[in-house]
Enzyme design. Sequence first.
Site, PDB file in Angstrom:
ATOM      1  N   GLU A  36       0.860  -1.185   0.000  1.00  0.00           N
ATOM      2  CA  GLU A  36       0.000   0.000   0.000  1.00  0.00           C
ATOM      3  C   GLU A  36       0.900   1.240   0.000  1.00  0.00           C
ATOM      4  O   GLU A  36       1.155   1.859   1.036  1.00  0.00           O
ATOM      5  CB  GLU A  36      -0.938  -0.002   1.214  1.00  0.00           C
ATOM      6  CG  GLU A  36      -1.982   1.095   1.115  1.00  0.00           C
ATOM      7  CD  GLU A  36      -3.044   1.012   2.206  1.00  0.00           C
ATOM      8  OE1 GLU A  36      -3.902   1.901   2.231  1.00  0.00           O
ATOM      9  OE2 GLU A  36      -3.003   0.074   3.013  1.00  0.00           O
ATOM     10  N   LYS A 167      -2.818 -14.152  18.713  1.00  0.00           N
ATOM     11  CA  LYS A 167      -3.274 -13.956  17.336  1.00  0.00           C
ATOM     12  C   LYS A 167      -4.782 -14.113  17.179  1.00  0.00           C
ATOM     13  O   LYS A 167      -5.267 -14.610  16.158  1.00  0.00           O
ATOM     14  CB  LYS A 167      -2.526 -14.914  16.398  1.00  0.00           C
ATOM     15  CG  LYS A 167      -1.025 -14.704  16.447  1.00  0.00           C
ATOM     16  CD  LYS A 167      -0.257 -15.856  15.853  1.00  0.00           C
ATOM     17  CE  LYS A 167       1.234 -15.677  16.104  1.00  0.00           C
ATOM     18  NZ  LYS A 167       2.021 -16.866  15.776  1.00  0.00           N
ATOM     19  N   ASP A 243       6.607 -11.664  13.949  1.00  0.00           N
ATOM     20  CA  ASP A 243       5.543 -12.590  13.580  1.00  0.00           C
ATOM     21  C   ASP A 243       4.345 -11.748  13.159  1.00  0.00           C
ATOM     22  O   ASP A 243       3.635 -11.186  13.996  1.00  0.00           O
ATOM     23  CB  ASP A 243       5.189 -13.484  14.771  1.00  0.00           C
ATOM     24  CG  ASP A 243       4.245 -14.609  14.402  1.00  0.00           C
ATOM     25  OD1 ASP A 243       3.515 -14.465  13.398  1.00  0.00           O
ATOM     26  OD2 ASP A 243       4.213 -15.629  15.115  1.00  0.00           O
ATOM     27  N   HIS A 338      -4.644   8.258  -2.684  1.00  0.00           N
ATOM     28  CA  HIS A 338      -4.429   6.904  -3.183  1.00  0.00           C
ATOM     29  C   HIS A 338      -4.227   6.906  -4.689  1.00  0.00           C
ATOM     30  O   HIS A 338      -3.340   6.211  -5.212  1.00  0.00           O
ATOM     31  CB  HIS A 338      -5.624   6.014  -2.810  1.00  0.00           C
ATOM     32  CG  HIS A 338      -5.500   5.397  -1.463  1.00  0.00           C
ATOM     33  ND1 HIS A 338      -5.083   4.105  -1.286  1.00  0.00           N
ATOM     34  CD2 HIS A 338      -5.716   5.889  -0.221  1.00  0.00           C
ATOM     35  CE1 HIS A 338      -5.049   3.815   0.007  1.00  0.00           C
ATOM     36  NE2 HIS A 338      -5.439   4.896   0.678  1.00  0.00           N
TER      37      HIS A 338
END
Length: 352
Positions: A36, A167, A243, A338
């Site tokens: 991005e 997670k 991670d 963007h």
Amino acid sequence: MTDTPFAAVPMQWVGPARITGNVVDDAVEFPLATYETPLWPSVGRGARISTLTEKGIVATLLDERMTRSILLEADDAYTALTTVRLLESNLARLQEVVSGSSRFAKLIELNHQIAGNLLFLRFEFTTGDASGHNMATLASDHLMDHILSTYPGVRYGSISGNFCTDKKATAVNGILGRGKNVVTELLIPRDVVEKRLHTTADKVVQLNIRKNLIGTLLAGGIRSANAHYANMLLAFYLATGQDAANIVEGSQGVTHAEDRDGDLYFSCTLPNLIVGTVGNGKHASFVDENLERLGCREDREPGENARRLAVIGAASVLCGELSLMAAQTNRGELMRAHTQFERSTTSNGTPA
């Protein structure tokens, strides 16, 4: 056996951002790896804003711990409760058991939940400069062996009972803590808000209430009220060998804003930042170079490099959150940015 291939993600260094507080007092550039591409100039704008304020981003590290919960099956609920009470009264012995599993792991707290005859024990450790996943699991294995051989009426259930929580988007991490808990704050003068962010403190405050607080409430968010912490965290995690799946709990944070007579007080609270400067993922050459450039390869007391890394990561989140929130107070600005930046780069992130 061939070398493991790497998935190339475009990376740029952003900043510098001015950071002060109880861990870092420095002007720091930081790496962000992302597809991005508008994220780089957006975070860069927030970083520049930090250099135009008196104290820059004030980052306060509140707490740190890594957790692992084990699951035990007890004869009944009373046996489970009795076991917990005995463990709590013998915490020093449990700490001795942990010290036999690692030079760096230290047991600092024990929490529990009982459901029927099931006993969930949540061990909380400090783990030096490692993020501590494996260290906490190994220590919990040792603790499990000790408990099963010492306390009657309980049996093995699982080395992980999901009360950790790793997670997954849950409330327990924000309440009890997992990883580094960092609060970042920035006080931006009115003229900087208006000239550099093209908005006002009042507009940012109103948008934060309506979007981040009410909007997230209506969506059913869990201990989370922010615009896009995950964007910066993932980019920072990938660039520093973390991670990446830990952005699930890491992005559960709260953005807070106040209008102080036209000046903008802006803060980001990240209670679940899970980072390390040693261990799995840190062997890649680009990670080693990035950590060295960040000042996280210095000869310091165990844990200090990881704390520095956490604070820098938290500062990057504030920079991106501030920039996006300011942009969204202006109709059309987000899409224009963007369109401009995504069309001006190639597929590998370099200028077209």
